[in-house]
Design an enzyme around this catalytic site. Structure first.
Site, PDB file in Angstrom:
ATOM      1  N   HIS A  32       0.838  -1.217   0.000  1.00 24.99           N
ATOM      2  CA  HIS A  32       0.000   0.000   0.000  1.00 24.99           C
ATOM      3  C   HIS A  32       0.865   1.256   0.000  1.00 24.99           C
ATOM      4  O   HIS A  32       1.272   1.744   1.053  1.00 24.99           O
ATOM      5  CB  HIS A  32      -0.897  -0.023   1.235  1.00 24.99           C
ATOM      6  CG  HIS A  32      -1.966   1.008   1.231  1.00 24.99           C
ATOM      7  ND1 HIS A  32      -3.172   0.817   1.843  1.00 24.99           N
ATOM      8  CD2 HIS A  32      -2.033   2.263   0.705  1.00 24.99           C
ATOM      9  CE1 HIS A  32      -3.927   1.891   1.710  1.00 24.99           C
ATOM     10  NE2 HIS A  32      -3.237   2.792   1.002  1.00 24.99           N
ATOM     11  N   PHE A  35      -4.976  14.694   4.119  1.00 27.69           N
ATOM     12  CA  PHE A  35      -4.790  13.414   4.791  1.00 27.69           C
ATOM     13  C   PHE A  35      -3.548  12.718   4.234  1.00 27.69           C
ATOM     14  O   PHE A  35      -3.361  12.657   3.013  1.00 27.69           O
ATOM     15  CB  PHE A  35      -5.991  12.495   4.546  1.00 27.69           C
ATOM     16  CG  PHE A  35      -7.234  12.850   5.312  1.00 27.69           C
ATOM     17  CD1 PHE A  35      -7.312  12.621   6.677  1.00 27.69           C
ATOM     18  CD2 PHE A  35      -8.338  13.389   4.663  1.00 27.69           C
ATOM     19  CE1 PHE A  35      -8.476  12.923   7.391  1.00 27.69           C
ATOM     20  CE2 PHE A  35      -9.501  13.690   5.361  1.00 27.69           C
ATOM     21  CZ  PHE A  35      -9.563  13.461   6.727  1.00 27.69           C
ATOM     22  N   ASP A  53       1.010   2.735   3.836  1.00 29.08           N
ATOM     23  CA  ASP A  53       0.124   3.769   3.291  1.00 29.08           C
ATOM     24  C   ASP A  53       0.927   5.047   3.065  1.00 29.08           C
ATOM     25  O   ASP A  53       0.484   6.159   3.396  1.00 29.08           O
ATOM     26  CB  ASP A  53      -1.066   4.014   4.214  1.00 29.08           C
ATOM     27  CG  ASP A  53      -2.173   4.846   3.553  1.00 29.08           C
ATOM     28  OD1 ASP A  53      -2.062   5.114   2.339  1.00 29.08           O
ATOM     29  OD2 ASP A  53      -3.127   5.231   4.248  1.00 29.08           O
TER      30      ASP A  53
END
Length: 358
Positions: free
Chosen positions: A11, A276, A258
């Protein structure tokens, strides 16, 4: 020194094409190589989104060019589940399948049950996984950090835990119907851990990941800085402990990062206004080794499972080359030394061990 198999991250966001000011494929690959990764899986929320073969070819050409400069890292792109990641129309899975590792609308949860059901049916036939960002839009209510004590104390809008686990619950029911291989991105709540644990006990083809920041930080560690803002947000200590239990007992398969770089300007607007996402490739192994292996919470062998072996198994990769880390010499995490264009990390100044030895 320790020697382990090169790591795999299921990810990451390398931002090219469309957002090269945040990160390029080349800078992302350099960050991955410096950190000890041999394989990374890139999310499709790009410009254009990776929703057609034509759009995907733009990314594949950029990957080919970057790979000529940075050897030793293989990029595996995901394709979109829906056109433009808007949740309404499925992409041409059969056309995309030869070029992608799986399908994800990361950054957006697929809101319509009938769309996700059809996606799973097709992926089951194609032998490709759904890699799911789980978030119910109706439950977000404008939130941007966890709906907990910190949000209440400082007047912030909160994101409830249910927004994550409610969609996981829905999708697990769809997995029962379809038998689709299903991987859950960046879980952050205790309810998510419990749902996935029970799904595995019942034999469903389900895997999941979490990230170091969810294992090491809580909403009470927040500061009024953009480098503490990510989605899903940092949760409670009870959630954190459930995640730790999940990596220990095997409920959680992988540590992903991430890795989500942004410009300094985009991360300089506090918790409410910043974008974000944080970077994570260059801090993940040192953090996990220092605060989990050295603390006796997990073994080195377990960490290798979480950061290499399990991801290879999920994505049918080969064994990979061996790499070496110096785990004796302490250093301080300094974003100014990152290869990534992104510098936003909540771990600035943390003391760690585990630097890759070339």
């Amino acid at each position: 020194m320790i020697e382990i198999p090169a790591m795999v991250d299921l990810h990451v966001h390398f931002r090219e094409p469309g957002f090269e000011y945040k990160e390029t494929i080349e800078t992302g690959m350099r960050a991955a190589k410096t950190a000890g990764y041999s394989d990374v899986f890139t999310m499709p929320n790009l410009r254009p989104a990776q929703d057609t073969v034509e759009h995907l070819m733009v990314q594949l050409e950029a990957i080919e060019k970057a790979s000529e400069k940075t050897k030793g890292v293989t990029i595996h792109p995901y394709g979109c589940i829906t056109m433009g990641q808007k949740g309404d129309q499925l992409t041409d899975f059969e056309a995309l399948a030869p070029y992608v590792a799986g399908f994800s609308d990361d950054g957006h949860g697929v809101q319509r049950t009938e769309i996700m059901l059809e996606a799973m049916k097709i992926c089951r036939k194609l032998g490709k996984p759904i890699v799911a960002h789980c978030e119910v839009n109706d439950l977000l209510r404008g939130g941007y950090i966890h709906d907990g004590d910190y949000a209440k104390m400082f007047g912030h809008k909160g994101i409830c835990s249910e927004s994550e686990w409610r969609m996981i619950e829905r999708d697990l029911n769809l997995v029962k119907l379809t038998g689709c291989q299903y991987h859950v991105c960046h879980i952050s709540t205790k309810e998510s851990v419990n749902l996935i644990r029970e799904a595995k006990k019942s034999g469903l083809p389900v895997t999941c990941e979490t990230a170091p920041h969810y294992l090491l930080l809580t909403d009470m560690d927040l500061r009024e800085e953009g480098r503490f803002k990510m989605n899903p947000p940092l949760r409670t200590d009870e959630d954190r402990m459930a995640l730790v239990e999940g990596i220990v007992d095997g409920t959680i398969d992988c540590i992903a990062t991430d890795h989500a770089p942004h410009s300094a300007e985009e991360k300089a607007k506090g918790l409410s206004g910043s974008s974000f996402g944080i970077v994570g490739l260059e801090t993940a192994f040192p953090l996990m080794y220092t605060y989990f292996v050295n603390k006796g919470i997990i073994t080195l062998e377990k960490l290798v499972e979480l950061m290499s072996y399990n991801a290879r198994k999920i994505m049918h990769l080969g064994k990979g080359r061996m790499i070496k880390f110096d785990v004796e010499k302490e250093f301080v995490i300094d974003p100014g030394k990152f290869e990534s264009k992104g510098k936003a990390t909540p771990f600035t100044g943390w003391k760690v061990v585990g630097r890759l030895v070339e």
